[in-house]
Write a protein that holds these residues in place. Sequence first.
Motif, PDB file in Angstrom:
ATOM      1  N   ARG A 116      44.949  48.953  21.948  1.00 62.40           N
ATOM      2  CA  ARG A 116      45.748  50.263  22.178  1.00 62.40           C
ATOM      3  C   ARG A 116      45.594  50.709  23.729  1.00 62.40           C
ATOM      4  NH1 ARG A 116      43.492  54.573  20.272  1.00 62.40           N
ATOM      5  NH2 ARG A 116      45.118  55.837  20.700  1.00 62.40           N
ATOM      6  N   LEU A 117      46.770  50.875  24.425  1.00 70.08           N
ATOM      7  CA  LEU A 117      47.008  51.137  25.714  1.00 70.08           C
ATOM      8  C   LEU A 117      46.298  52.734  26.055  1.00 70.08           C
ATOM      9  CD1 LEU A 117      48.026  50.199  28.295  1.00 70.08           C
ATOM     10  CD2 LEU A 117      50.340  51.053  27.510  1.00 70.08           C
ATOM     11  N   GLY A 118      46.297  53.461  24.778  1.00 68.99           N
ATOM     12  CA  GLY A 118      45.784  54.930  25.066  1.00 68.99           C
ATOM     13  C   GLY A 118      44.249  54.887  25.112  1.00 68.99           C
ATOM     14  N   GLU A 119      43.736  53.792  24.853  1.00 71.21           N
ATOM     15  CA  GLU A 119      42.194  53.787  25.424  1.00 71.21           C
ATOM     16  C   GLU A 119      41.854  53.945  26.698  1.00 71.21           C
ATOM     17  OE1 GLU A 119      39.353  52.798  23.244  1.00 71.21           O
ATOM     18  OE2 GLU A 119      40.828  53.422  21.537  1.00 71.21           O
ATOM     19  N   ILE A 139      46.594  44.397  25.393  1.00 71.24           N
ATOM     20  CA  ILE A 139      47.299  45.839  25.766  1.00 71.24           C
ATOM     21  C   ILE A 139      47.988  45.337  27.199  1.00 71.24           C
ATOM     22  CG2 ILE A 139      45.856  47.523  25.071  1.00 71.24           C
ATOM     23  CD1 ILE A 139      44.400  47.697  27.936  1.00 71.24           C
ATOM     24  N   GLU A 140      47.594  44.205  27.718  1.00 70.29           N
ATOM     25  CA  GLU A 140      48.507  43.798  28.841  1.00 70.29           C
ATOM     26  C   GLU A 140      49.854  43.326  28.316  1.00 70.29           C
ATOM     27  OE1 GLU A 140      47.647  40.509  32.558  1.00 70.29           O
ATOM     28  OE2 GLU A 140      46.847  39.876  30.448  1.00 70.29           O
ATOM     29  N   GLU A 141      50.035  42.993  27.056  1.00 68.15           N
ATOM     30  CA  GLU A 141      51.413  42.653  26.826  1.00 68.15           C
ATOM     31  C   GLU A 141      52.181  43.732  26.551  1.00 68.15           C
ATOM     32  OE1 GLU A 141      52.216  39.414  26.813  1.00 68.15           O
ATOM     33  OE2 GLU A 141      49.989  38.886  27.566  1.00 68.15           O
ATOM     34  N   GLU A 142      51.636  45.058  26.606  1.00 64.22           N
ATOM     35  CA  GLU A 142      52.438  46.295  26.340  1.00 64.22           C
ATOM     36  C   GLU A 142      53.659  46.509  27.535  1.00 64.22           C
ATOM     37  OE1 GLU A 142      52.309  48.599  23.741  1.00 64.22           O
ATOM     38  OE2 GLU A 142      50.847  47.188  22.595  1.00 64.22           O
ATOM     39  N   LYS A 143      54.557  46.932  26.985  1.00 61.16           N
ATOM     40  CA  LYS A 143      55.738  47.130  27.982  1.00 61.16           C
ATOM     41  C   LYS A 143      55.265  48.511  28.915  1.00 61.16           C
ATOM     42  CE  LYS A 143      60.579  48.515  28.572  1.00 61.16           C
ATOM     43  NZ  LYS A 143      61.604  48.951  27.722  1.00 61.16           N
ATOM     44  N   GLY A 144      55.272  48.320  30.402  1.00 59.71           N
ATOM     45  CA  GLY A 144      54.793  49.437  31.256  1.00 59.71           C
ATOM     46  C   GLY A 144      53.108  49.245  31.308  1.00 59.71           C
ATOM     47  N   TYR A 145      52.460  48.338  30.926  1.00 61.87           N
ATOM     48  CA  TYR A 145      51.141  48.234  30.951  1.00 61.87           C
ATOM     49  C   TYR A 145      50.427  48.695  32.513  1.00 61.87           C
ATOM     50  CZ  TYR A 145      46.840  45.636  31.924  1.00 61.87           C
ATOM     51  OH  TYR A 145      45.463  45.098  32.477  1.00 61.87           O
ATOM     52  N   ARG A 146      50.962  48.130  33.312  1.00 57.84           N
ATOM     53  CA  ARG A 146      50.374  48.433  35.026  1.00 57.84           C
ATOM     54  C   ARG A 146      50.849  49.807  35.455  1.00 57.84           C
ATOM     55  NH1 ARG A 146      48.101  45.853  39.200  1.00 57.84           N
ATOM     56  NH2 ARG A 146      48.675  46.761  41.108  1.00 57.84           N
ATOM     57  N   ALA A 172      55.098  53.761  39.435  1.00 53.60           N
ATOM     58  CA  ALA A 172      54.476  54.203  38.194  1.00 53.60           C
ATOM     59  C   ALA A 172      54.888  55.414  38.184  1.00 53.60           C
ATOM     60  CB  ALA A 172      53.113  54.298  38.460  1.00 53.60           C
ATOM     61  N   GLU A 173      55.078  56.353  39.035  1.00 51.23           N
ATOM     62  CA  GLU A 173      55.529  57.712  38.996  1.00 51.23           C
ATOM     63  C   GLU A 173      56.844  57.732  38.309  1.00 51.23           C
ATOM     64  OE1 GLU A 173      54.696  60.844  39.185  1.00 51.23           O
ATOM     65  OE2 GLU A 173      52.606  59.768  39.153  1.00 51.23           O
TER      66      GLU A 173
END
Length: 192
Positions: A116-119, A139-146, A172-173
Amino acid sequence: MNRQDHTNTPVQEPPLDYSFRSIHVSQDLLSEEPRTGLRPLRHAKSGKSMSQSLWLNNNVLNDLRDFNHVVSQLLEHPENLAWIDLSFNDLTSIDPVLTTFFNLSVLYLHGNSIHRLGEVNKLAVLPRLRSLTLHGNPIEEEKGYRQYVLCTLPRITTFDFSGVTKADRTTAEVWKRMNIKPKKVWIKHNAL
């Protein structure tokens, strides 16, 4: 205890290195000998290590139960822990215990099973966190990870072993404005 002598000091002592020890649970650290490095570990009169770095990489940890207790048994000044390496374990989440180490500046979590990216949100409370790794997790595979990580943790300067540039921050902003709705909108929407 005179805290000013111990806080805000750069990591100078060799790490307390328990890498490649087949550690399953935090308690295993108490019966395991750390690896020896080029420089010897210094110990306080209590027998505890003076190190500010704890390396637990390449083990089989799947949770951090009793981590605070174990760290306080190993380190003379656990509150000064500045570097924790938990890479290449079996962790599925970012344990809130990590957020209790306010002097933490380097945290390696790459090569785990965090889904979970929310972690990442949990780490926002760490005022000195500057270097973080999360690559090699689902989570690295999530869109917008970085972009998500950089928005959530604006103080980090190195992410996944790559320096964070001004362009990264700008991207990022922009990503945040396009993908994360302000809380006020959610409140109004939920009130309807």
